[in-house]
Design a protein around this motif. Structure first.
Motif, PDB file in Angstrom:
ATOM      1  N   LEU A 278      63.159  45.886   7.110  1.00  0.00           N
ATOM      2  CA  LEU A 278      64.197  45.362   6.221  1.00  0.00           C
ATOM      3  C   LEU A 278      63.704  45.285   4.776  1.00  0.00           C
ATOM      4  N   CYS A 279      62.407  45.073   4.587  1.00  0.00           N
ATOM      5  CA  CYS A 279      61.842  44.941   3.237  1.00  0.00           C
ATOM      6  C   CYS A 279      61.175  46.228   2.760  1.00  0.00           C
ATOM      7  N   LEU A 280      61.433  47.334   3.427  1.00  0.00           N
ATOM      8  CA  LEU A 280      60.812  48.612   3.113  1.00  0.00           C
ATOM      9  C   LEU A 280      61.018  48.990   1.649  1.00  0.00           C
ATOM     10  N   ASP A 281      59.959  49.478   1.019  1.00  0.00           N
ATOM     11  CA  ASP A 281      60.035  49.905  -0.370  1.00  0.00           C
ATOM     12  C   ASP A 281      61.017  51.072  -0.513  1.00  0.00           C
ATOM     13  N   THR A 282      61.669  51.147  -1.667  1.00  0.00           N
ATOM     14  CA  THR A 282      62.543  52.281  -1.946  1.00  0.00           C
ATOM     15  C   THR A 282      61.701  53.537  -2.160  1.00  0.00           C
ATOM     16  N   ARG A 283      62.323  54.702  -1.947  1.00  0.00           N
ATOM     17  CA  ARG A 283      61.595  55.964  -1.962  1.00  0.00           C
ATOM     18  C   ARG A 283      62.180  56.937  -2.981  1.00  0.00           C
ATOM     19  N   CYS A 284      61.306  57.850  -3.441  1.00  0.00           N
ATOM     20  CA  CYS A 284      61.720  58.897  -4.374  1.00  0.00           C
ATOM     21  C   CYS A 284      60.666  59.989  -4.373  1.00  0.00           C
ATOM     22  N   ASN A 285      61.095  61.240  -4.530  1.00  0.00           N
ATOM     23  CA  ASN A 285      60.155  62.356  -4.550  1.00  0.00           C
ATOM     24  C   ASN A 285      59.132  62.249  -5.675  1.00  0.00           C
TER      25      ASN A 285
ATOM     26  N   ASN B  68      71.024  46.788  -6.086  1.00  0.00           N
ATOM     27  CA  ASN B  68      71.148  48.236  -6.275  1.00  0.00           C
ATOM     28  C   ASN B  68      70.229  48.665  -7.418  1.00  0.00           C
ATOM     29  N   ASP B  69      68.939  48.477  -7.199  1.00  0.00           N
ATOM     30  CA  ASP B  69      67.926  48.764  -8.208  1.00  0.00           C
ATOM     31  C   ASP B  69      66.677  49.239  -7.478  1.00  0.00           C
TER      32      ASP B  69
ATOM     33  N   TYR C 129      64.547  45.822  -5.763  1.00  0.00           N
ATOM     34  CA  TYR C 129      65.524  46.143  -4.722  1.00  0.00           C
ATOM     35  C   TYR C 129      65.797  44.998  -3.766  1.00  0.00           C
ATOM     36  N   LEU C 130      64.937  43.969  -3.779  1.00  0.00           N
ATOM     37  CA  LEU C 130      65.110  42.823  -2.892  1.00  0.00           C
ATOM     38  C   LEU C 130      65.457  41.563  -3.670  1.00  0.00           C
TER      39      LEU C 130
END
Length: 325
Positions: free
Chosen positions: A108-115, A185-186, A190-191
């Motif tokens: 639930l607290c997983l970091d957001t991801r990006c290439n 939504n950031d 994000y949390l």
């Protein structure tokens, strides 16, 4: 070889002790449960806490009854009496080995991801750092003042569709909020969970039919590039939530409102799919073409709603698991 930075390790045996350590150490401390997300991030120097506060020795975080403890592993969730959507979501996270380590709270607290973010330090330095870590530009949307790294939790959309709540505990007290209210939504902030708070448990309303559908390039291991969760309660109300198409998982309110009290006919399902696809706004920062991912969101909503209706979707699930064009 990527090595972990130096850190101090604390292993409290009670929730109160863990909360006191967090309050005392402030921003220098981070929580660790399974470590399947945090430790790779530390190796890539995206995070470098001076103190890690382990939750593995806190028995109360592994409750499995009226509520689901945040310390339950994903494998334990799969083998529990949890609603179908949550079990399907947990089952599709990574591999067996990682599900044996990773926890419900951690997912639930997983970091957001990006290439541009999920690379090692040297790679990121070579192209210049991004807005999420050490830089001042978003390489996905260069004019954006906000990081658009995407949410990649599988369990959150399932729990949002189910109308679940989470409990957050700190040295100052505790509070309970809906799962959808846990997220901003950031891509960076994000949390909404404060740094001194511990996510301790999840409560889920009873008597619901539900399912979760995940899109990824490979049939296993990969993070989602689209997640669709749907639930149907005893009053005939249907809720649909999306994951991996924004910096937060979210309830598609227009589609859920449209579906309220309606029978899931083919025409109703098609309209709901159109409403959901309109809200899916994936960015070009993950696997597969973003325009195709937006289009296929409607198809996955159809699959989910047909499963709620009682259609046999096993062949479709197998086809998706084996092949993505």
């Amino acid at each position: 070889m990527m090595r972990l930075p130096w850190f101090e390790y604390r292993a409290p045996s009670t929730l109160a002790e863990a909360a006191r350590i967090l309050a005392g150490e402030g921003p220098n401390a981070m929580l660790i449960a399974g470590g399947t997300d945090l430790l790779p991030n530390m190796k890539r120097r995206q995070m470098a806490p001076k103190v890690l506060v382990s939750l593995r020795g806190i028995e109360s975080l592994r409750s499995n009854g009226a509520t689901y403890g945040a310390g339950l592993t994903l494998t334990q969730i799969v083998n529990s009496n949890a609603p179908k959507a949550l079990k399907q979501a947990a089952h599709q996270v990574a591999t067996v080995h990682l599900r044996n380590m990773g926890t419900l709270g951690g997912n639930l607290c997983l970091d957001t991801r990006c290439n541009y973010y999920n690379q090692n330090y040297e790679w990121r330095k070579a192209i210049d750092f991004c807005l999420k870590k050490d830089g001042d530009i978003c390489w996905v949307a260069t004019a954006s003042k906000r990081c658009v790294a995407m949410s990649s939790t599988d369990c959150a959309p399932a729990l949002i569709a189910l109308g679940a709540k989470v409990k957050l505990v700190s040295a100052l007290g505790e509070r309970e909020i809906p799962v959808e209210d846990l997220y901003n939504n950031d891509g960076i902030e994000y949390l909404k969970r404060r740094a001194d708070e511990i996510l301790t448990e999840v409560s889920i309303p009873a008597h619901q039919t539900s399912c979760y559908w995940k899109l990824r390039r490979r049939g296993a291991f990969d993070f989602p590039v689209l997640g669709v969760a749907a639930s149907l309660d005893n009053s005939g109300n249907t809720r649909i939530a999306l994951g991996a198409v924004a910096s937060r998982p979210f309830l598609v309110e227009k589609a859920s409102e449209f579906l309220k009290g309606k029978k899931l006919t083919d025409e109703v399902i098609d309209e709901a799919a159109r409403l959901v696809a309109a809200r899916a706004k994936p960015m070009d920062n993950a696997d597969l073409d973003l325009y195709w991912r937006k289009d296929v969101a409607g198809d996955f909503v159809r699959y989910a709603l047909r499963e709620l209706r009682g259609d046999d979707m096993r062949e479709t699930r197998l086809r998706i698991a084996r092949y993505v064009p």
